[in-house]
Design an enzyme around this catalytic site. Structure first.
Site, PDB file in Angstrom:
ATOM      1  N   LYS A 117     -62.934  -7.141  -1.159  1.00  0.00           N
ATOM      2  CA  LYS A 117     -61.577  -6.597  -0.988  1.00  0.00           C
ATOM      3  C   LYS A 117     -61.096  -6.051  -2.327  1.00  0.00           C
ATOM      4  CE  LYS A 117     -57.261  -5.842   0.122  1.00  0.00           C
ATOM      5  NZ  LYS A 117     -56.882  -4.680   0.963  1.00  0.00           N
ATOM      6  N   CYS A 121     -55.222   3.496  -2.272  1.00  0.00           N
ATOM      7  CA  CYS A 121     -54.462   2.533  -1.472  1.00  0.00           C
ATOM      8  C   CYS A 121     -53.123   3.165  -1.113  1.00  0.00           C
ATOM      9  CB  CYS A 121     -54.212   1.232  -2.215  1.00  0.00           C
ATOM     10  SG  CYS A 121     -53.160   0.115  -1.234  1.00  0.00           S
TER      11      CYS A 121
HETATM   12  O1  LIG Z   1     -53.003  -2.237   2.284  1.00  0.00           O
HETATM   13  C1  LIG Z   1     -54.129  -2.431   1.740  1.00  0.00           C
HETATM   14  O2  LIG Z   1     -54.462  -3.485   1.143  1.00  0.00           O
HETATM   15  C2  LIG Z   1     -55.073  -1.285   1.854  1.00  0.00           C
HETATM   16  N1  LIG Z   1     -55.138  -0.684   3.064  1.00  0.00           N
HETATM   17  C3  LIG Z   1     -55.914   0.441   3.256  1.00  0.00           C
HETATM   18  O3  LIG Z   1     -55.998   0.985   4.365  1.00  0.00           O
HETATM   19  N2  LIG Z   1     -56.612   0.949   2.208  1.00  0.00           N
HETATM   20  C4  LIG Z   1     -56.589   0.395   0.985  1.00  0.00           C
HETATM   21  O4  LIG Z   1     -57.258   0.893   0.060  1.00  0.00           O
HETATM   22  C5  LIG Z   1     -55.791  -0.782   0.802  1.00  0.00           C
HETATM   23 CL1  LIG Z   1     -55.781  -1.535  -0.769  1.00  0.00          CL
END
Ligand SMILES: O=C(O)c1[nH]c(=O)[nH]c(=O)c1Cl
Length: 310
Positions: A44, A129
């Site tokens: 993650k 993100c």
């Molecule tokens: O809300 C998130 O954690 C998230 N959610 C996404 O769809 N892509 C990302 O790169 C991330 Cl970091």
């Protein structure tokens, strides 16, 4: 039929692995992916300090895929670095660490710390993100992306990759390619991250589906397949010598085949993995192998990038 992939100076036993963010926040999730038919694994996106992320509900499934506004919930970089220290690299499945610092300085700190650890883990730096309120996606700011990549080259001595947002305009593909091609150790780009700031509406409750950002979140699943394929194919053409990792809309051997036909070196699975779990990898790999067998292909190089135009 041979699904192996040779890239980044090694050969991995297949072509499928998880998309960062899915089945990879906790060590037991990472271990489940590693023990599955996945050919690699990625953690993650890490920030320097642990994060709770956005208020729930922050993930919602629909008939056509998913919407999420997780807000970068993660255990913090040290947790994933510790996993990388204990990881058995001889297992043949590469370990990627996704980094998504809240600032450029945080990204550099994480890269320098990882470099000092001298591990075979490979960074995939997240430029996309879409869900931290008030923070724009770095990948949509060409000046900031240029500055960041120049800094990454200084902070990290080896190969690295970046996770890109989807682009929707020829001028943006060209502008990003011009920037990315200046960085020889930028070995791969992963296309795409979720399509940012979609809105899912429930007509019974007459309300949005998720709480953060008044319902706005990144889209995944069937919604994004054509956009993902377009980004893979455009960057495959525009970034000679770099590998493209396909991500977006993969839920069977068919979509994995499409991504590789479009030029993908390897393929990540997100929304489908979220719901099916790591058993998805064996199923999708078997479906891909069956498709190749039916078409007379023995290995991925027999059709990678061979998408025909009319
Ligand atoms: O809300 C998130 O954690 C998230 N959610 C996404 O769809 N892509 C990302 O790169 C991330 Cl970091």
């Amino acid at each position: 039929v041979d699904l192996s992939v040779t890239w980044l100076g090694r050969t991995m036993p297949g072509c499928l692995y998880n998309a960062s963010g899915v089945w990879c926040r906790e060590e037991d999730e990472l271990e489940a992916v590693r023990a599955s038919a996945a050919a690699a694994l990625i953690s993650k996106s890490a920030t320097l300090a642990p994060r709770e992320g956005n208020p729930e509900p922050r993930y919602h499934r629909t008939a056509l895929g998913s919407i999420n506004s997780m807000g970068l919930p993660n255990r913090g970089f040290a947790y994933y670095l510790d996993y990388a220290r204990r990881y058995d690299y001889a297992c043949g499945k590469p370990l990627f660490l996704s980094l998504s610092g809240m600032t450029l300085e945080d990204n550099l700190t994480m890269l320098r710390t990882l470099a000092a650890a001298g591990l075979p883990a490979i960074p995939e730096i997240n430029l996309s993100c879409p869900n931290v309120p008030g923070k724009p996606q770095l990948g949509y700011d060409f000046v900031a992306t240029t500055e960041a990549l120049n800094a990454f080259d200084q902070a990290w001595p080896g190969r690295y990759g970046v996770k890109l947002p989807p682009y929707f305009d020829q001028a943006h593909f060209a502008a990003m390619a011009e920037i990315l091609n200046r960085h020889p150790r930028l070995a791969f780009v992963t296309c795409i991250n979720s399509i940012g700031n979609g809105l899912v509406v429930d007509i019974d409750s007459e309300a949005v589906a998720i709480k953060p950002k008044d319902g706005l979140g990144g889209l995944g699943g069937d919604y994004v397949l054509p956009t993902a394929l377009a980004n893979v194919r455009e960057f495959y053409r525009l970034l000679p010598g770099k590998d493209i990792v396909g991500c977006g809309g993969v839920r069977s051997g068919r979509e994995a085949f499409m991504h590789i036909l479009a030029g993908a070196r390897a393929v990540q699975v997100g929304t489908c993995l979220y719901h099916e779990g790591p058993a998805a990898f064996a199923r999708i790999a078997a479906e891909l192998a069956e498709l190749m067998q039916a078409k007379g292909y023995r290995k991925l190089d027999d059709f990678r990038g061979r998408l025909r135009t009319l």
